[in-house]
Every structure is written in C-alpha cells, then in structure tokens.
Design an enzyme around this catalytic site. Structure first.
Site, PDB file in Angstrom:
ATOM      1  N   LYS A  62      28.607  45.302  58.490  1.00  0.00           N
ATOM      2  CA  LYS A  62      28.139  46.607  58.980  1.00  0.00           C
ATOM      3  C   LYS A  62      29.260  47.334  59.729  1.00  0.00           C
ATOM      4  O   LYS A  62      29.458  48.527  59.567  1.00  0.00           O
ATOM      5  CB  LYS A  62      26.892  46.423  59.866  1.00  0.00           C
ATOM      6  CG  LYS A  62      25.661  46.057  59.034  1.00  0.00           C
ATOM      7  CD  LYS A  62      24.475  45.585  59.859  1.00  0.00           C
ATOM      8  CE  LYS A  62      23.389  45.046  58.935  1.00  0.00           C
ATOM      9  NZ  LYS A  62      22.222  44.495  59.646  1.00  0.00           N
ATOM     10  N   GLN A  80      20.503  43.205  65.645  1.00  0.00           N
ATOM     11  CA  GLN A  80      20.496  42.307  64.492  1.00  0.00           C
ATOM     12  C   GLN A  80      19.411  41.235  64.666  1.00  0.00           C
ATOM     13  O   GLN A  80      19.388  40.525  65.669  1.00  0.00           O
ATOM     14  CB  GLN A  80      21.886  41.651  64.337  1.00  0.00           C
ATOM     15  CG  GLN A  80      22.032  40.788  63.109  1.00  0.00           C
ATOM     16  CD  GLN A  80      21.936  41.563  61.802  1.00  0.00           C
ATOM     17  OE1 GLN A  80      22.460  42.657  61.670  1.00  0.00           O
ATOM     18  NE2 GLN A  80      21.242  40.995  60.832  1.00  0.00           N
ATOM     19  N   ASP A  85      17.578  51.259  61.889  1.00  0.00           N
ATOM     20  CA  ASP A  85      16.979  50.246  61.004  1.00  0.00           C
ATOM     21  C   ASP A  85      15.576  50.671  60.559  1.00  0.00           C
ATOM     22  O   ASP A  85      15.021  50.103  59.627  1.00  0.00           O
ATOM     23  CB  ASP A  85      16.881  48.896  61.743  1.00  0.00           C
ATOM     24  CG  ASP A  85      17.912  47.898  61.261  1.00  0.00           C
ATOM     25  OD1 ASP A  85      18.444  48.094  60.144  1.00  0.00           O
ATOM     26  OD2 ASP A  85      18.184  46.926  61.987  1.00  0.00           O
TER      27      ASP A  85
END
Ligand code: NAD
Length: 283
Positions: free
Chosen positions: A53, A97, A120
């Site tokens: 990422k 995460q 997200d």
C-alpha cells in the site's frame, strides 16, 4: 477455455490514470493527498499488504505516513491516535490494517475513524451509504475493484444471476450490494449454505470470497461464467492460491481472475482512488 482477466494490467492502467488526476489535484490544491496507515503487531501477511500500500502511494503521488505499532499497543493509545489523525487536516485517509491483535476492539476503532477519511469503507456510515446507493460514501476497495474487473469483460451485468460465496462485511456483503445496484439478481452463499454447488452452477457471475484453498472446482461452475476469485491462501506446497481451483475451472469459465494477479492489485488501486476521493472532500 476461459479468458484470463488480467487484474495486474487493469490495475496498472487505473493507477496511470490516477497518477495524472493526483498530479492535477496536487497542482491545484497545493499539496499531495495524504494517507495514514496504522498497523499493530507483525502479522507477516499484513506486513506485506502494508508495504504494498505504501509503495502504491509512492507510485501514484500520494504522501503516506505509516504507524507501525507494537503488538502490545493498548486500545486507548490506538483510539487516541485515530482521534489525532481525524483532527489533522493534512491527513485525507486513515487505514487501520486488519486483523488487529485479539486484545484490541477492531469494531470500535473502525467506528472511530471519521467516515470522510475511512478509505477502506468499513465504517457503519460508509456501509450505510453503499446500502442506500449514496455515491458520496467511500466504498470498500476489494468490491469496487471486483466490479471494475467484471466490467472489463464488456459483458452486460443487468439481469445476470450473480452468486457471491462469503458474507463478510469487507467483501461478501458489499460486493453483493454492488452487483444488485448493477441490476444483477444476487444470491449470497455462506458457511451454512446447504449444497453450495447447486447455487454456484446457476451463476453467470460467480464471486468467491471464503479463504479456503480451491473450494470451487470445475464441476461447480456454469459453462461461460465470469469467475472472480478473491481468496488468498497457501496450498500444500506453500504456493499462493485462491478459493477457486484454477486448473479445473479455467476450461469451463468464460472469464476468470488468477491468484495472484487478479483481485489483489485492483484492491490497492481502488484504495488510491478512495484516497483521492477523500482528499477532494477535504479541501
Ligand atoms: P471472512 O473469513 O471474513 O469470511 C469468509 C466467509 O466465507 C464467511 O462469510 C463464511 O460464511 C464463508 N464460508 C466459510 N466456509 C464456507 C464454505 N465452506 N462454503 C461457503 N461459504 C463459506 O473472509 P473475507 O475477509 O471475506 O476474505 C475471504 C478471502 O478473501 C480470504 O482468503 C482473504 O484473505 C481474501 N481477501 C482478499 C482480498 C484481496 O484484495 N484479494 C481482500 C480481502 C480478502
């Protein structure tokens, strides 16, 4: 013989377009978009995902800030960090995460992220936006990428029977909603579904997001179907493999995504797209 949907190539093309859009944003706004990535502990898969990422940010011109926290990090510390990043005007996107270590309450952390920075798309507000088809929301990256992969085939989605295997909040449920918004007739299967094959065999579009190596085999797939394999697993030899048995499904499918090189790269490209979207809402 199924045609391979080259997720890597489609993601690269998308990132090239995003790089230009991000350069234009940076020029007109006077700063680059910024993504904050928080990781707790040293889960090997998460370490690789976070690294990829950060690399993607560099490739498209997004500033990134990585917070690599110790496994023993306390809930209160993490909450305080998220609050601080929510307040920080220079931060456009916040990504925590997952999975977090078991002593931490992930749901509470995700809920705490400002929905406008929740790149997200996991928060209640953004999942609600998706449910209501409110395009202002930030939608979950993997399902967004899957829709692009399906659309790359040129096949008309309206009226098709889409079967989604898996009902997670991150993949299964949101992709089912997106397929519904594209006028598919949608069936969701899950761990308690009886006779899974009787459903998958009727799918024009089959999305498998379970996390079980080679769960779907050739005899479970309709001739000519579009098969999207979301799973990331290791086979007996330790090689990366999906939820779909590529060797037996490939000859029957119309189109199929490989693992690796299918859904994975698109997920990261859509994260960059979401970061730009969040940045545009933060000027
Ligand atoms: P999850 O564990 O949250 O959910 C799995 C789902 O599969 C559950 O809803 C469960 O009901 C269902 N299931 C379990 N066994 C089943 C069975 N035998 N038959 C039918 N359904 C069954 O997983 P998730 O977060 O949705 O992820 C699924 C897979 O996708 C994992 O391998 C994960 O690593 C991968 N993943 C990949 C990406 C990517 O970018 N490529 C992104 C997210 C997740």
């Amino acid at each position: 013989m199924g045609k391979i949907i080259d997720g890597k190539a489609i993601a690269t093309a998308l990132q090239d377009r995003l790089r230009e859009q991000i350069a234009y944003f940076s020029m007109t706004v006077g700063r680059k978009p910024k993504l904050a990535v928080i990781m707790v502990g040293e889960d090997p898969a998460s370490t690789i995902y976070v690294r990829n990422k950060i690399r993607a940010c560099e490739a498209v011109g997004v500033n990134s800030e990585a917070y690599r926290l110790a496994e023993s990090t306390e809930q209160s510390y993490l909450e305080e960090l998220v609050r601080k990043l929510n307040e920080d005007r220079s931060v456009d996107g916040i990504l925590v995460q997952l999975p977090l270590p078991s002593h931490l309450n992930s749901k509470k952390i995700i809920t705490l992220i400002d929905p406008k920075k929740d790149v997200d798309g996991f928060s209640e507000v953004n999942l609600g936006s998706l449910l209501l088809d409110d395009k202002k929301g930030l939608y979950s990256c993997t399902p967004l990428g899957i829709i692009q992969l399906i659309r790359s085939t040129g096949v008309e989605l309206a009226g098709k029977h889409a079967v989604v295997v898996g009902r997670s909040n991150e993949v299964g449920k949101p992709i089912a909603l997106m397929l519904l918004q594209h006028n598919c007739t949608v069936t969701i299967c899950h761990s308690k579904t009886m006779d899974l094959a009787s459903y998958t065999r009727t799918a024009d579009i089959l999305v498998v997001a379970v996390g079980k190596s080679k769960l779907v085999t050739g005899d479970m797939v309709k001739e000519g179907a579009i098969v999207i394999d979301v799973g990331i697993n290791r086979d007996a030899e330790g090689k990366l493999c999906g939820d779909v048995d590529f060797a037996s499904v490939m000859p029957k499918a119309g189109y199929i995504t490989p693992v690796p090189g299918g859904v994975g790269p698109m997920t990261i490209a859509m994260l960059m797209a979401n970061t730009l979207k969040a940045a545009k809402g933060n000027v």
